[in-house]
Write a protein that holds these residues in place. Structure first.
Motif, PDB file in Angstrom:
ATOM      1  N   LEU A  81     -11.876   0.749  -2.242  1.00 24.32           N
ATOM      2  CA  LEU A  81     -12.445   0.342  -3.540  1.00 24.32           C
ATOM      3  C   LEU A  81     -12.220   1.394  -4.620  1.00 24.32           C
ATOM      4  O   LEU A  81     -12.116   1.073  -5.804  1.00 24.32           O
ATOM      5  CB  LEU A  81     -13.942   0.062  -3.407  1.00 24.32           C
ATOM      6  N   GLN A  82     -12.170   2.652  -4.190  1.00 24.66           N
ATOM      7  CA  GLN A  82     -11.912   3.719  -5.158  1.00 24.66           C
ATOM      8  C   GLN A  82     -10.548   3.476  -5.823  1.00 24.66           C
ATOM      9  O   GLN A  82     -10.425   3.486  -7.047  1.00 24.66           O
ATOM     10  CB  GLN A  82     -11.947   5.071  -4.414  1.00 24.66           C
ATOM     11  N   LYS A  83      -9.556   3.207  -4.979  1.00 20.48           N
ATOM     12  CA  LYS A  83      -8.188   3.016  -5.472  1.00 20.48           C
ATOM     13  C   LYS A  83      -8.057   1.718  -6.298  1.00 20.48           C
ATOM     14  O   LYS A  83      -7.346   1.681  -7.305  1.00 20.48           O
ATOM     15  CB  LYS A  83      -7.231   2.982  -4.273  1.00 20.48           C
ATOM     16  N   ILE A  84      -8.749   0.695  -5.852  1.00 24.39           N
ATOM     17  CA  ILE A  84      -8.679  -0.579  -6.579  1.00 24.39           C
ATOM     18  C   ILE A  84      -9.199  -0.404  -8.012  1.00 24.39           C
ATOM     19  O   ILE A  84      -8.558  -0.809  -8.986  1.00 24.39           O
ATOM     20  CB  ILE A  84      -9.475  -1.682  -5.836  1.00 24.39           C
ATOM     21  N   ASN A  85     -10.349   0.251  -8.154  1.00 23.67           N
ATOM     22  CA  ASN A  85     -10.933   0.406  -9.493  1.00 23.67           C
ATOM     23  C   ASN A  85     -10.246   1.487 -10.314  1.00 23.67           C
ATOM     24  O   ASN A  85     -10.261   1.426 -11.549  1.00 23.67           O
ATOM     25  CB  ASN A  85     -12.442   0.612  -9.388  1.00 23.67           C
ATOM     26  N   ALA A  86      -9.611   2.440  -9.634  1.00 21.06           N
ATOM     27  CA  ALA A  86      -8.874   3.491 -10.352  1.00 21.06           C
ATOM     28  C   ALA A  86      -7.752   2.897 -11.205  1.00 21.06           C
ATOM     29  O   ALA A  86      -7.398   3.448 -12.243  1.00 21.06           O
ATOM     30  CB  ALA A  86      -8.317   4.511  -9.363  1.00 21.06           C
ATOM     31  N   GLN A  87      -7.231   1.746 -10.784  1.00 21.62           N
ATOM     32  CA  GLN A  87      -6.175   1.088 -11.572  1.00 21.62           C
ATOM     33  C   GLN A  87      -6.635   0.806 -13.008  1.00 21.62           C
ATOM     34  O   GLN A  87      -5.821   0.762 -13.920  1.00 21.62           O
ATOM     35  CB  GLN A  87      -5.808  -0.275 -10.962  1.00 21.62           C
ATOM     36  N   ASP A 113      -5.249 -12.805 -11.224  1.00 21.27           N
ATOM     37  CA  ASP A 113      -4.085 -13.574 -10.755  1.00 21.27           C
ATOM     38  C   ASP A 113      -2.976 -12.664 -10.238  1.00 21.27           C
ATOM     39  O   ASP A 113      -2.302 -12.992  -9.264  1.00 21.27           O
ATOM     40  CB  ASP A 113      -3.558 -14.498 -11.865  1.00 21.27           C
ATOM     41  N   THR A 114      -2.790 -11.522 -10.898  1.00 22.15           N
ATOM     42  CA  THR A 114      -1.785 -10.556 -10.432  1.00 22.15           C
ATOM     43  C   THR A 114      -2.187 -10.030  -9.060  1.00 22.15           C
ATOM     44  O   THR A 114      -1.354  -9.913  -8.153  1.00 22.15           O
ATOM     45  CB  THR A 114      -1.709  -9.363 -11.423  1.00 22.15           C
ATOM     46  N   GLU A 115      -3.472  -9.689  -8.914  1.00 23.39           N
ATOM     47  CA  GLU A 115      -3.939  -9.160  -7.631  1.00 23.39           C
ATOM     48  C   GLU A 115      -3.830 -10.210  -6.528  1.00 23.39           C
ATOM     49  O   GLU A 115      -3.412  -9.900  -5.412  1.00 23.39           O
ATOM     50  CB  GLU A 115      -5.384  -8.664  -7.767  1.00 23.39           C
ATOM     51  N   THR A 116      -4.163 -11.447  -6.869  1.00 21.50           N
ATOM     52  CA  THR A 116      -4.065 -12.528  -5.881  1.00 21.50           C
ATOM     53  C   THR A 116      -2.614 -12.697  -5.428  1.00 21.50           C
ATOM     54  O   THR A 116      -2.353 -12.865  -4.233  1.00 21.50           O
ATOM     55  CB  THR A 116      -4.601 -13.857  -6.468  1.00 21.50           C
ATOM     56  N   ALA A 117      -1.689 -12.632  -6.369  1.00 23.44           N
ATOM     57  CA  ALA A 117      -0.269 -12.779  -6.015  1.00 23.44           C
ATOM     58  C   ALA A 117       0.151 -11.685  -5.034  1.00 23.44           C
ATOM     59  O   ALA A 117       0.921 -11.932  -4.094  1.00 23.44           O
ATOM     60  CB  ALA A 117       0.591 -12.749  -7.274  1.00 23.44           C
ATOM     61  N   THR A 118      -0.355 -10.470  -5.237  1.00 24.31           N
ATOM     62  CA  THR A 118      -0.041  -9.377  -4.307  1.00 24.31           C
ATOM     63  C   THR A 118      -0.614  -9.679  -2.920  1.00 24.31           C
ATOM     64  O   THR A 118       0.071  -9.520  -1.904  1.00 24.31           O
ATOM     65  CB  THR A 118      -0.609  -8.033  -4.827  1.00 24.31           C
ATOM     66  N   ILE A 127      -6.042  -5.801   3.976  1.00 24.38           N
ATOM     67  CA  ILE A 127      -5.257  -6.495   2.940  1.00 24.38           C
ATOM     68  C   ILE A 127      -5.911  -6.144   1.615  1.00 24.38           C
ATOM     69  O   ILE A 127      -7.131  -6.238   1.477  1.00 24.38           O
ATOM     70  CB  ILE A 127      -5.193  -8.025   3.169  1.00 24.38           C
ATOM     71  N   SER A 128      -5.121  -5.667   0.673  1.00 29.10           N
ATOM     72  CA  SER A 128      -5.695  -5.338  -0.626  1.00 29.10           C
ATOM     73  C   SER A 128      -4.578  -5.151  -1.636  1.00 29.10           C
ATOM     74  O   SER A 128      -3.433  -4.864  -1.271  1.00 29.10           O
ATOM     75  CB  SER A 128      -6.546  -4.070  -0.536  1.00 29.10           C
ATOM     76  N   PRO A 129      -4.908  -5.338  -2.925  1.00 32.32           N
ATOM     77  CA  PRO A 129      -3.871  -5.246  -3.954  1.00 32.32           C
ATOM     78  C   PRO A 129      -3.295  -3.837  -4.127  1.00 32.32           C
ATOM     79  O   PRO A 129      -2.281  -3.682  -4.786  1.00 32.32           O
ATOM     80  CB  PRO A 129      -4.576  -5.713  -5.227  1.00 32.32           C
ATOM     81  N   VAL A 130      -3.938  -2.837  -3.521  1.00 32.75           N
ATOM     82  CA  VAL A 130      -3.401  -1.472  -3.689  1.00 32.75           C
ATOM     83  C   VAL A 130      -2.729  -0.934  -2.419  1.00 32.75           C
ATOM     84  O   VAL A 130      -2.365   0.230  -2.357  1.00 32.75           O
ATOM     85  CB  VAL A 130      -4.498  -0.480  -4.170  1.00 32.75           C
ATOM     86  N   MET A 131      -2.520  -1.789  -1.428  1.00 29.56           N
ATOM     87  CA  MET A 131      -1.785  -1.333  -0.236  1.00 29.56           C
ATOM     88  C   MET A 131      -0.308  -1.177  -0.576  1.00 29.56           C
ATOM     89  O   MET A 131       0.237  -1.937  -1.381  1.00 29.56           O
ATOM     90  CB  MET A 131      -1.889  -2.381   0.880  1.00 29.56           C
ATOM     91  N   THR A 132       0.331  -0.231   0.065  1.00 29.96           N
ATOM     92  CA  THR A 132       1.772  -0.087  -0.146  1.00 29.96           C
ATOM     93  C   THR A 132       2.520  -0.917   0.901  1.00 29.96           C
ATOM     94  O   THR A 132       1.979  -1.215   1.971  1.00 29.96           O
ATOM     95  CB  THR A 132       2.203   1.388   0.004  1.00 29.96           C
ATOM     96  N   MET A 133       3.749  -1.268   0.586  1.00 29.85           N
ATOM     97  CA  MET A 133       4.586  -2.028   1.523  1.00 29.85           C
ATOM     98  C   MET A 133       4.795  -1.228   2.809  1.00 29.85           C
ATOM     99  O   MET A 133       4.852  -1.785   3.903  1.00 29.85           O
ATOM    100  CB  MET A 133       5.931  -2.326   0.839  1.00 29.85           C
ATOM    101  N   GLU A 134       4.845   0.073   2.637  1.00 34.84           N
ATOM    102  CA  GLU A 134       5.011   0.962   3.793  1.00 34.84           C
ATOM    103  C   GLU A 134       3.843   0.803   4.776  1.00 34.84           C
ATOM    104  O   GLU A 134       4.041   0.728   5.994  1.00 34.84           O
ATOM    105  CB  GLU A 134       5.047   2.403   3.267  1.00 34.84           C
ATOM    106  N   GLN A 135       2.632   0.729   4.220  1.00 34.84           N
ATOM    107  CA  GLN A 135       1.443   0.536   5.065  1.00 34.84           C
ATOM    108  C   GLN A 135       1.480  -0.830   5.756  1.00 34.84           C
ATOM    109  O   GLN A 135       1.181  -0.932   6.951  1.00 34.84           O
ATOM    110  CB  GLN A 135       0.165   0.643   4.214  1.00 34.84           C
ATOM    111  N   VAL A 136       1.863  -1.846   5.007  1.00 33.08           N
ATOM    112  CA  VAL A 136       1.916  -3.200   5.578  1.00 33.08           C
ATOM    113  C   VAL A 136       2.912  -3.228   6.738  1.00 33.08           C
ATOM    114  O   VAL A 136       2.628  -3.767   7.814  1.00 33.08           O
ATOM    115  CB  VAL A 136       2.300  -4.232   4.496  1.00 33.08           C
TER     116      VAL A 136
END
Ligand SMILES: *Cc1c(COP(=O)(O)O)cnc(C)c1O
Length: 368
Positions: free
Chosen positions: A7-13, A252-257, A349-358
């Motif tokens: 959540l820290q990273k999500i809101n930091a955006q 909507d951007t976050e949902t698409a991610t 699963i989250s909008p701030v995960m990197t592809m590397e993590q996935v």
């Protein structure tokens, strides 16, 4: 460590915008029932397709559901011991909203593929006392069908949506929260649209219900010091409304991610011990990405040993909770619900995960 949800990273955006909004509210000296709430109600209404005057910001998601049912009771459309059909597989809040209003929850087994209420099992539960179907778009996946609409019409039932997990999902181009007669939203910090604290909202197609609920959330008062109902105190803070107005622009951007991460998981997780979710992309906004596994606890431990945090949504079904031990719910035998609670595991699963993590998660899962 790959966090389940950072959540820290999500809101930091959005930190700069959020801090500006906080300053604006602090400087305004106005903290409740003001223009920030009005602006957010208008924005949410527009997003969902609801009427702004029938979109009501409240204190949290549980209150949203509670107040909808209480509103129907005040309007004389429901009374004590009336029955509300609800999925057996849901977060406890959905059930508490019903029992708190002295209404009777009637639990229906889910579909094992989608985890959502099995619409084919609803009709057999309808009695003379049934007044509504309280749907839950569980895990972020919309549940709706023409058959459901026909059932509601045939038996004169309200359809209420618990939309806490599915903001942005659609069915036939209609957003969840605008499908039924009324809907409750949660903006708990970990939800797809998360505040920086508690808050929630209600939408409804019924202007009379909206008016009643608006009063109920403010001590039952439409006019200061004049109380038509013995209401609750459930209002959204101006500061949360200001934060949510900002974050709604990015949903909507976050949902698409989230949808692209889910798609990647589904395409690349090939381990036959892991059962993937079944979905239709537009109807799923992936509040959580839930897989099933016979050796769920072992899989969770294995992932933890590989520095991957997971969660279980949920470990104990509502009918097995201690708080309902002395009620008819405790006697229910719900094999599908119980199997789900034994076998589900939610992957990060989250909008701030990197592809590397996935990719790392997929790799580790495939070698389990
Ligand atoms: C989160 C949630 C709620 C309750 O929302 P709060 O804002 O935490 O009160 C209700 N129903 C479901 C399905 C939820 O996930």
């Amino acid at each position: 460590m790959i966090h389940f949800l950072d959540l820290q990273k999500i809101n930091a955006q959005y930190a700069e915008q959020l801090k500006n909004a906080a300053s604006r509210v602090i400087d305004s000296g106005w903290f409740l029932l003001g223009k920030e709430t009005e602006i957010f109600e208008r924005k949410l209404a527009e997003y969902v397709g609801a009427e702004p005057s029938q979109t009501i910001a409240v204190g949290n998601g549980l209150d949203a559901l509670r107040l909808i049912l209480r509103g129907y009771i005040e309007l004389g459309e429901m009374q004590e011991y009336d029955e509300i059909i609800v999925p057996a597989n849901t977060y406890i809040a959905t059930i508490i909203a019903i029992s708190d209003n002295r209404l009777t929850p009637v639990l229906v087994e889910p579909n094992i593929e989608t985890y959502n209420i099995d619409i084919d099992r609803i009709e057999e539960k309808i009695t003379e006392k049934t007044k509504a179907i309280l749907l839950v778009h569980l895990y972020g996946q919309a549940v709706w069908s023409e058959k459901l609409e026909q059932l509601a019409q045939k038996y004169n039932l309200k359809i209420i949506e618990d939309n806490a997990q599915a903001i942005g999902a659609t069915w036939n181009g209609i957003r969840t929260g605008n499908l039924g007669d009324a809907a409750g939203f949660s903006f708990y910090p970990a939800k797809n649209l998360g505040a920086l604290g508690d808050s929630g909202a209600i939408t409804t197609k019924n202007p009379e219900l909206a008016k009643t609920i608006r009063a109920l959330g403010n001590y039952g008062s439409e006019r200061k010091y004049h109380n038509a109902f013995r209401g609750a105190n459930s209002r959204m803070d101006e500061i949360q409304a200001a934060f949510l107005s900002i974050k709604l622009d990015y949903i909507d951007t976050e949902t698409a991610t989230l949808q692209s991460i889910a798609e990647y998981y589904c395409k690349h997780i090939t381990n036959s011990k892991i059962i993937l979710p079944s979905f239709d992309n537009r109807s799923h906004v992936w509040h959580v990405f839930v897989v099933r596994c016979k050796q769920r606890d072992d899989l969770q431990k294995y992932l933890e040993n590989h520095q991957i945090q997971t969660q279980i949504h949920y470990p104990i079904p509502p009918h097995k909770q201690v708080c309902y031990a002395n009620t008819p719910l405790a006697k229910l035998h719900l094999p599908i619900t119980e199997q789900i609670h034994r076998e589900v595991l939610s992957l990060p699963i989250s909008p701030v995960m990197t592809m590397e993590q996935v990719k790392k998660i997929v790799e580790i899962l495939n070698s389990y």
